[in-house]
Motif scaffolding. Structure first.
Motif, PDB file in Angstrom:
ATOM      1  N   LEU A  71      73.190  21.731  52.210  1.00  0.00           N
ATOM      2  CA  LEU A  71      73.542  21.365  50.846  1.00  0.00           C
ATOM      3  C   LEU A  71      72.623  22.128  49.896  1.00  0.00           C
ATOM      4  O   LEU A  71      71.685  22.805  50.328  1.00  0.00           O
ATOM      5  N   GLY A  72      72.839  22.001  48.597  1.00  0.00           N
ATOM      6  CA  GLY A  72      71.966  22.663  47.645  1.00  0.00           C
ATOM      7  C   GLY A  72      70.523  22.226  47.797  1.00  0.00           C
ATOM      8  O   GLY A  72      69.590  23.029  47.766  1.00  0.00           O
ATOM      9  N   ALA A  73      70.312  20.937  47.967  1.00  0.00           N
ATOM     10  CA  ALA A  73      69.009  20.342  48.264  1.00  0.00           C
ATOM     11  C   ALA A  73      69.239  19.438  49.469  1.00  0.00           C
ATOM     12  O   ALA A  73      70.227  18.709  49.522  1.00  0.00           O
ATOM     13  N   ASP A  74      68.340  19.497  50.454  1.00  0.00           N
ATOM     14  CA  ASP A  74      68.584  18.783  51.711  1.00  0.00           C
ATOM     15  C   ASP A  74      67.594  17.674  51.972  1.00  0.00           C
ATOM     16  O   ASP A  74      66.382  17.829  51.770  1.00  0.00           O
ATOM     17  N   LEU A  75      68.123  16.557  52.456  1.00  0.00           N
ATOM     18  CA  LEU A  75      67.307  15.451  52.922  1.00  0.00           C
ATOM     19  C   LEU A  75      66.772  15.829  54.297  1.00  0.00           C
ATOM     20  O   LEU A  75      67.545  16.137  55.204  1.00  0.00           O
ATOM     21  N   LEU A  76      65.449  15.815  54.450  1.00  0.00           N
ATOM     22  CA  LEU A  76      64.839  16.227  55.713  1.00  0.00           C
ATOM     23  C   LEU A  76      64.593  15.066  56.664  1.00  0.00           C
ATOM     24  O   LEU A  76      64.663  15.236  57.879  1.00  0.00           O
ATOM     25  N   ASP A  77      64.287  13.879  56.113  1.00  0.00           N
ATOM     26  CA  ASP A  77      63.924  12.759  56.980  1.00  0.00           C
ATOM     27  C   ASP A  77      64.009  11.461  56.193  1.00  0.00           C
ATOM     28  O   ASP A  77      63.759  11.441  54.989  1.00  0.00           O
ATOM     29  N   THR A  78      64.347  10.379  56.891  1.00  0.00           N
ATOM     30  CA  THR A  78      64.364   9.037  56.327  1.00  0.00           C
ATOM     31  C   THR A  78      63.669   8.111  57.300  1.00  0.00           C
ATOM     32  O   THR A  78      64.005   8.106  58.490  1.00  0.00           O
ATOM     33  N   ARG A  79      62.705   7.344  56.799  1.00  0.00           N
ATOM     34  CA  ARG A  79      62.007   6.352  57.630  1.00  0.00           C
ATOM     35  C   ARG A  79      62.001   5.014  56.911  1.00  0.00           C
ATOM     36  O   ARG A  79      61.680   4.952  55.717  1.00  0.00           O
ATOM     37  N   PHE A  80      62.329   3.966  57.661  1.00  0.00           N
ATOM     38  CA  PHE A  80      62.296   2.607  57.131  1.00  0.00           C
ATOM     39  C   PHE A  80      61.060   1.889  57.648  1.00  0.00           C
ATOM     40  O   PHE A  80      60.642   2.106  58.786  1.00  0.00           O
ATOM     41  N   THR A  81      60.503   1.025  56.817  1.00  0.00           N
ATOM     42  CA  THR A  81      59.436   0.113  57.213  1.00  0.00           C
ATOM     43  C   THR A  81      60.000  -1.292  57.053  1.00  0.00           C
ATOM     44  O   THR A  81      60.347  -1.702  55.939  1.00  0.00           O
ATOM     45  N   LEU A  82      60.121  -1.988  58.162  1.00  0.00           N
ATOM     46  CA  LEU A  82      60.714  -3.324  58.157  1.00  0.00           C
ATOM     47  C   LEU A  82      59.662  -4.373  58.478  1.00  0.00           C
ATOM     48  O   LEU A  82      58.649  -4.077  59.123  1.00  0.00           O
ATOM     49  N   PRO A  83      59.896  -5.618  58.056  1.00  0.00           N
ATOM     50  CA  PRO A  83      58.949  -6.688  58.383  1.00  0.00           C
ATOM     51  C   PRO A  83      58.779  -6.832  59.889  1.00  0.00           C
ATOM     52  O   PRO A  83      59.710  -6.587  60.649  1.00  0.00           O
ATOM     53  N   GLU A  84      57.590  -7.203  60.271  1.00  0.00           N
ATOM     54  CA  GLU A  84      57.271  -7.468  61.680  1.00  0.00           C
ATOM     55  C   GLU A  84      57.548  -6.265  62.573  1.00  0.00           C
ATOM     56  O   GLU A  84      57.903  -6.410  63.746  1.00  0.00           O
ATOM     57  N   GLY A  85      57.435  -5.064  62.029  1.00  0.00           N
ATOM     58  CA  GLY A  85      57.547  -3.862  62.854  1.00  0.00           C
ATOM     59  C   GLY A  85      58.918  -3.563  63.383  1.00  0.00           C
ATOM     60  O   GLY A  85      59.060  -2.851  64.377  1.00  0.00           O
ATOM     61  N   GLY A  86      59.961  -4.061  62.742  1.00  0.00           N
ATOM     62  CA  GLY A  86      61.318  -3.777  63.193  1.00  0.00           C
ATOM     63  C   GLY A  86      61.592  -2.282  63.222  1.00  0.00           C
ATOM     64  O   GLY A  86      61.034  -1.528  62.429  1.00  0.00           O
ATOM     65  N   THR A  87      62.420  -1.841  64.141  1.00  0.00           N
ATOM     66  CA  THR A  87      62.666  -0.413  64.318  1.00  0.00           C
ATOM     67  C   THR A  87      64.054   0.023  63.871  1.00  0.00           C
ATOM     68  O   THR A  87      64.327   1.213  63.829  1.00  0.00           O
ATOM     69  N   GLU A  88      64.928  -0.901  63.580  1.00  0.00           N
ATOM     70  CA  GLU A  88      66.268  -0.528  63.162  1.00  0.00           C
ATOM     71  C   GLU A  88      66.340  -0.447  61.644  1.00  0.00           C
ATOM     72  O   GLU A  88      65.338  -0.587  60.954  1.00  0.00           O
ATOM     73  N   ALA A  89      67.502  -0.242  61.126  1.00  0.00           N
ATOM     74  CA  ALA A  89      67.723  -0.165  59.692  1.00  0.00           C
ATOM     75  C   ALA A  89      67.868  -1.571  59.101  1.00  0.00           C
ATOM     76  O   ALA A  89      68.258  -2.502  59.809  1.00  0.00           O
ATOM     77  N   PRO A  90      67.590  -1.731  57.812  1.00  0.00           N
ATOM     78  CA  PRO A  90      67.644  -3.069  57.216  1.00  0.00           C
ATOM     79  C   PRO A  90      69.010  -3.728  57.298  1.00  0.00           C
ATOM     80  O   PRO A  90      69.096  -4.953  57.407  1.00  0.00           O
ATOM     81  N   TRP A  91      70.095  -2.944  57.276  1.00  0.00           N
ATOM     82  CA  TRP A  91      71.432  -3.539  57.357  1.00  0.00           C
ATOM     83  C   TRP A  91      71.741  -4.081  58.744  1.00  0.00           C
ATOM     84  O   TRP A  91      72.687  -4.820  58.910  1.00  0.00           O
ATOM     85  N   ARG A  92      70.950  -3.751  59.732  1.00  0.00           N
ATOM     86  CA  ARG A  92      71.162  -4.268  61.085  1.00  0.00           C
ATOM     87  C   ARG A  92      70.562  -5.661  61.270  1.00  0.00           C
ATOM     88  O   ARG A  92      70.810  -6.312  62.283  1.00  0.00           O
ATOM     89  N   LEU A  93      69.735  -6.116  60.320  1.00  0.00           N
ATOM     90  CA  LEU A  93      69.123  -7.439  60.426  1.00  0.00           C
ATOM     91  C   LEU A  93      70.143  -8.517  60.076  1.00  0.00           C
ATOM     92  O   LEU A  93      71.031  -8.308  59.241  1.00  0.00           O
ATOM     93  N   GLN A  94      69.999  -9.684  60.686  1.00  0.00           N
ATOM     94  CA  GLN A  94      70.921 -10.789  60.437  1.00  0.00           C
ATOM     95  C   GLN A  94      70.956 -11.144  58.952  1.00  0.00           C
ATOM     96  O   GLN A  94      72.000 -11.216  58.353  1.00  0.00           O
ATOM     97  N   ALA A  95      69.775 -11.370  58.368  1.00  0.00           N
ATOM     98  CA  ALA A  95      69.684 -11.665  56.945  1.00  0.00           C
ATOM     99  C   ALA A  95      68.890 -10.532  56.291  1.00  0.00           C
ATOM    100  O   ALA A  95      67.756 -10.267  56.700  1.00  0.00           O
ATOM    101  N   PRO A  96      69.474  -9.843  55.338  1.00  0.00           N
ATOM    102  CA  PRO A  96      68.757  -8.735  54.702  1.00  0.00           C
ATOM    103  C   PRO A  96      67.427  -9.180  54.094  1.00  0.00           C
ATOM    104  O   PRO A  96      67.314 -10.272  53.543  1.00  0.00           O
ATOM    105  N   VAL A  97      66.414  -8.342  54.245  1.00  0.00           N
ATOM    106  CA  VAL A  97      65.074  -8.620  53.729  1.00  0.00           C
ATOM    107  C   VAL A  97      64.590  -7.395  52.951  1.00  0.00           C
ATOM    108  O   VAL A  97      65.171  -6.315  53.030  1.00  0.00           O
ATOM    109  N   ALA A  98      63.498  -7.581  52.209  1.00  0.00           N
ATOM    110  CA  ALA A  98      62.881  -6.447  51.521  1.00  0.00           C
ATOM    111  C   ALA A  98      62.362  -5.465  52.575  1.00  0.00           C
ATOM    112  O   ALA A  98      61.950  -5.862  53.663  1.00  0.00           O
ATOM    113  N   PHE A  99      62.382  -4.172  52.251  1.00  0.00           N
ATOM    114  CA  PHE A  99      61.973  -3.148  53.203  1.00  0.00           C
ATOM    115  C   PHE A  99      61.348  -1.986  52.445  1.00  0.00           C
ATOM    116  O   PHE A  99      61.487  -1.860  51.229  1.00  0.00           O
ATOM    117  N   GLY A 100      60.686  -1.131  53.177  1.00  0.00           N
ATOM    118  CA  GLY A 100      60.153   0.104  52.621  1.00  0.00           C
ATOM    119  C   GLY A 100      60.961   1.275  53.138  1.00  0.00           C
ATOM    120  O   GLY A 100      61.550   1.215  54.219  1.00  0.00           O
TER     121      GLY A 100
END
Length: 189
Positions: A71-100
């Motif tokens: 693309l004209g400008a490219d996204l190189l990487d995305t990392r999520f920080t979830l509560p309690e060290g979760g490793t999946e994406a926030p939408w995979r959690l049963q109840a959505p929570v705040a995330f980094g």
């Protein structure tokens, strides 16, 4: 494979017809100057790789935007920080929570940037949503990202209420960055 990708690529208006003719996992995608149906190029769970032609690529991780190329400008990487060290994406959690979230990208001038955001996800009750080849009952979720530079971006994703897999999304990759939209035509899972 190259011929198949060229044949599958078309306008957004005929993505449904093309998806019906192709038995491979596919997405109706709009990213920068690319629009049409793309076919799964490779799968390395949890990532899926979607070639877009002209040396382009969109990478999804847990069905969410992870990286782009070509693309004209490219996204190189995305990392999520979830509560309690979760490793999946926030939408995979049963109840959505705040995330980094931390994203790095390459600007059109070739320089790279990285920025973090605090995110929230708010999902509504399941409702029917038309996709290229089916109408499914999905939860619409608004993802709000408050970036460290004071800007806010919002995106939407539509997830299955049971599996929490994303079937469609529309988001801006970073403040002033490209907007990408995709809908699953044929799932790869």
């Amino acid at each position: 494979m190259g011929d198949m990708l060229r044949d599958a690529w078309g306008s957004e208006s005929d993505a449904s017809a093309r998806a019906a003719d192709i038995s491979f996992a596919s997405l109706a995608l709009q990213a920068d100057d690319r629009r049409g149906l793309v076919v799964l190029g490779a799968l390395a769970e949890p990532e899926s790789y979607w070639p877009t032609g002209n040396r382009g690529l969109v990478t999804l991780r847990h069905e969410g935007l992870h990286a782009t190329a070509g693309l004209g400008a490219d996204l190189l990487d995305t990392r999520f920080t979830l509560p309690e060290g979760g490793t999946e994406a926030p939408w995979r959690l049963q109840a959505p929570v705040a995330f980094g979230l931390t994203r790095s990208w390459k600007r059109e001038d070739g320089l790279t940037e990285q920025m973090s955001a605090e995110g929230t996800l708010a999902c509504s009750a399941p409702a029917p949503r038309a996709l290229p080849l089916a109408t499914l009952t999905l939860e619409a979720c608004e993802m709000t990202l408050r970036w460290e530079n004071g800007r806010t971006t919002r995106g939407e994703l539509w997830r299955d209420p049971q599996t929490r897999r994303v079937w469609a999304a529309n988001e801006q990759a970073w403040p002033s960055g490209p907007r990408l939209q995709w809908e699953v035509a044929r799932p790869w899972w």
